[in-house]
Design a protein around this motif. Structure first.
Motif, PDB file in Angstrom:
ATOM      1  N   MET A   1      27.026 -14.381  19.174  1.00 40.81           N
ATOM      2  CA  MET A   1      25.898 -13.817  18.445  1.00 40.81           C
ATOM      3  C   MET A   1      24.697 -13.721  19.366  1.00 40.81           C
ATOM      4  O   MET A   1      24.418 -14.625  20.139  1.00 40.81           O
ATOM      5  CB  MET A   1      25.556 -14.684  17.230  1.00 40.81           C
TER       6      MET A   1
ATOM      7  N   ALA B   1      18.073 -14.669  18.781  1.00 39.55           N
ATOM      8  CA  ALA B   1      16.951 -14.110  18.040  1.00 39.55           C
ATOM      9  C   ALA B   1      15.707 -14.135  18.914  1.00 39.55           C
ATOM     10  O   ALA B   1      15.603 -14.884  19.888  1.00 39.55           O
ATOM     11  CB  ALA B   1      16.717 -14.917  16.766  1.00 39.55           C
TER      12      ALA B   1
ATOM     13  N   PRO C   1      23.210  -7.514  14.826  1.00 39.90           N
ATOM     14  CA  PRO C   1      22.593  -8.545  13.991  1.00 39.90           C
ATOM     15  C   PRO C   1      23.527  -8.862  12.826  1.00 39.90           C
ATOM     16  O   PRO C   1      24.155  -7.961  12.259  1.00 39.90           O
ATOM     17  CB  PRO C   1      21.299  -7.877  13.510  1.00 39.90           C
ATOM     18  N   LEU C   2      23.618 -10.119  12.474  1.00 36.91           N
ATOM     19  CA  LEU C   2      24.540 -10.529  11.415  1.00 36.91           C
ATOM     20  C   LEU C   2      23.825 -10.895  10.119  1.00 36.91           C
ATOM     21  O   LEU C   2      24.366 -10.685   9.031  1.00 36.91           O
ATOM     22  CB  LEU C   2      25.379 -11.714  11.897  1.00 36.91           C
ATOM     23  N   ALA C   3      22.630 -11.437  10.219  1.00 34.86           N
ATOM     24  CA  ALA C   3      21.884 -11.798   9.014  1.00 34.86           C
ATOM     25  C   ALA C   3      21.458 -10.542   8.260  1.00 34.86           C
ATOM     26  O   ALA C   3      21.146  -9.511   8.865  1.00 34.86           O
ATOM     27  CB  ALA C   3      20.662 -12.636   9.380  1.00 34.86           C
ATOM     28  N   ARG C   4      21.426 -10.636   6.933  1.00 36.27           N
ATOM     29  CA  ARG C   4      21.088  -9.471   6.110  1.00 36.27           C
ATOM     30  C   ARG C   4      19.700  -8.928   6.445  1.00 36.27           C
ATOM     31  O   ARG C   4      19.511  -7.712   6.588  1.00 36.27           O
ATOM     32  CB  ARG C   4      21.160  -9.847   4.624  1.00 36.27           C
ATOM     33  N   ASP C   5      18.721  -9.817   6.572  1.00 36.16           N
ATOM     34  CA  ASP C   5      17.355  -9.369   6.868  1.00 36.16           C
ATOM     35  C   ASP C   5      17.275  -8.718   8.243  1.00 36.16           C
ATOM     36  O   ASP C   5      16.528  -7.746   8.434  1.00 36.16           O
ATOM     37  CB  ASP C   5      16.385 -10.550   6.797  1.00 36.16           C
ATOM     38  N   ALA C   6      18.042  -9.244   9.199  1.00 42.61           N
ATOM     39  CA  ALA C   6      18.023  -8.681  10.552  1.00 42.61           C
ATOM     40  C   ALA C   6      18.609  -7.268  10.554  1.00 42.61           C
ATOM     41  O   ALA C   6      18.078  -6.360  11.206  1.00 42.61           O
ATOM     42  CB  ALA C   6      18.789  -9.576  11.497  1.00 42.61           C
ATOM     43  N   LYS C   7      19.703  -7.065   9.822  1.00 46.55           N
ATOM     44  CA  LYS C   7      20.295  -5.728   9.736  1.00 46.55           C
ATOM     45  C   LYS C   7      19.357  -4.760   9.023  1.00 46.55           C
ATOM     46  O   LYS C   7      19.215  -3.603   9.440  1.00 46.55           O
ATOM     47  CB  LYS C   7      21.646  -5.810   9.021  1.00 46.55           C
TER      48      LYS C   7
END
Length: 374
Positions: free
Chosen positions: A1, A4, A127-133
């Protein structure tokens, strides 16, 4: 990953603190001033320090440490970075590290490339997190107006030399522009960060074939990253997750969509142009055979990793020497007979919702020429 942004900022702060602390551990880079470092490696001192320490950590975690390199790690990194930056090993660098033969340099470059290419999972990823995508998609929409886009997809061609005496093999390397190359499937975001790079293939490989055979293609088509589009050129088939331009736009809305599509696709052209300026080895990867493409693939992946690291350290590429070469267009995919009607409807909804009205600003999406990041 991928790391950040807060992690990267912490890394930079730690490196700068380490540099200022007067550590007794000296590197072969220390004798060069900042200007010389950039000229020789197209990178800055903090960036090189981070790369060297990362490669050191990687070597300690792999079996390569058992091979007992003949040079200190920092000297090996110096030889490799110099090759990536210029496509050749300069005599000044070889003399500085005490190497007298080019074959020794080639072996060191190959070893370092294996180490850095092995870092792709850490430094080249979606990006894997929902907010990041969602944040990536918002930035794309702000740039061009197309919603729910997670990346830009394109074939990246890199020139090679192939033996014309091996006719069948030679023809397999010839791409649609008529020169011999290897090609890697690359995806980037709207800021030019590389999100994915696949192993390279012979230059005649079609975009759609690469996509269908790629790990990332299968992952995205299964919607493991969510219900997002990736923008692709005319060589890709429309699918529930790949959004190519309209082959024959017939309305103002469709024309505005194609303009917006061209604008975001141009980010990939800029990204590849920046990479080739910083890492001139990508301008000509040397002699290649079908059976031995792993070394070329390692160099391409290495340059993608180093590109992302340079981006995080805000290192500008060297000045442009000329025009950036256009993206390789490939073969036009025109047939829509096998496209799911629901997919066609989904694209039409994007066009109607986002491009049915002319924008209030003088410049509709896609009219502005994408400037190369300096």
């Amino acid at each position: 990953m991928a790391f950040a942004l807060p992690v990267w900022l912490a890394v930079q702060e730690e490196l700068l603190r380490h540099t200022d602390s007067g550590s007794d551990t000296r590197s072969c880079f220390d004798d060069l001033d900042d200007e010389a470092l950039f000229q020789m490696f197209h990178l800055t001192r903090p960036c090189i320090t981070f790369i060297t320490e990362t490669v050191q950590s990687r070597m300690e975690d792999t079996q390569l440490q058992e091979e007992k390199p003949e040079l200190p790690l920092d000297a090996m990194v110096m030889v490799a970075l110099n090759y990536y930056a210029h496509g050749i090993s300069s005599a000044a660098v070889l003399q500085r590290v005490g190497l007298g033969q080019m074959d020794q340099a080639a072996a060191i470059i190959a070893m370092v490339s294996v180490l850095i290419a092995g870092l792709c999972d850490q430094f080249v990823s979606f990006p894997l997190a929902r907010d990041a995508k969602a944040n990536v998609a918002v930035k794309v929409q702000e740039l061009c107006g197309i919603p729910d886009v997670l990346g830009v997809l394109a074939p990246a061609h890199f020139k090679i030399r192939a033996s014309p005496y091996e006719r069948s093999s030679f023809r397999s390397f010839v791409n649609t522009l008529g020169y011999t190359s290897v090609v890697s499937q690359i995806i980037c975001d709207s800021e030019g960060n590389v999100l994915s790079v696949e192993s390279c293939c012979v230059g005649s490989t079609g975009e759609q074939d690469m996509w269908e055979a790629s790990d990332k293609g299968r992952e995205i088509e299964k919607e493991l990253l969510g219900q997002f589009w990736v923008i692709g050129g005319r060589g890709y088939q429309l699918s529930k997750n790949v959004l190519p331009p309209l082959a024959a736009p017939g309305t103002d809305s469709e024309n505005r969509f194609n303009q917006a599509h061209a604008k975001i696709l141009d980010v990939m052209r800029t990204t590849l142009g920046s990479m080739k300026r910083r890492f001139r080895c990508l301008m000509q990867l040397g002699f290649a055979k079908e059976a031995t493409l792993d070394k070329k693939s390692n160099i391409i992946k290495t340059c993608c990793v180093l590109h992302n690291i340079a981006m995080k350290f805000s290192v500008p590429p060297p000045p442009a020497a000329g025009k950036i070469e256009p993206l390789h267009q490939g073969r036009q995919v025109t047939s829509t007979a096998e496209v799911n009607p629901e997919v066609l409807q989904a694209r039409q909804k994007v066009i109607e919702r986002s491009f049915s009205l002319a924008p209030s600003s003088p410049d509709p999406p896609g009219d502005k020429t994408t400037e190369e990041k300096e």
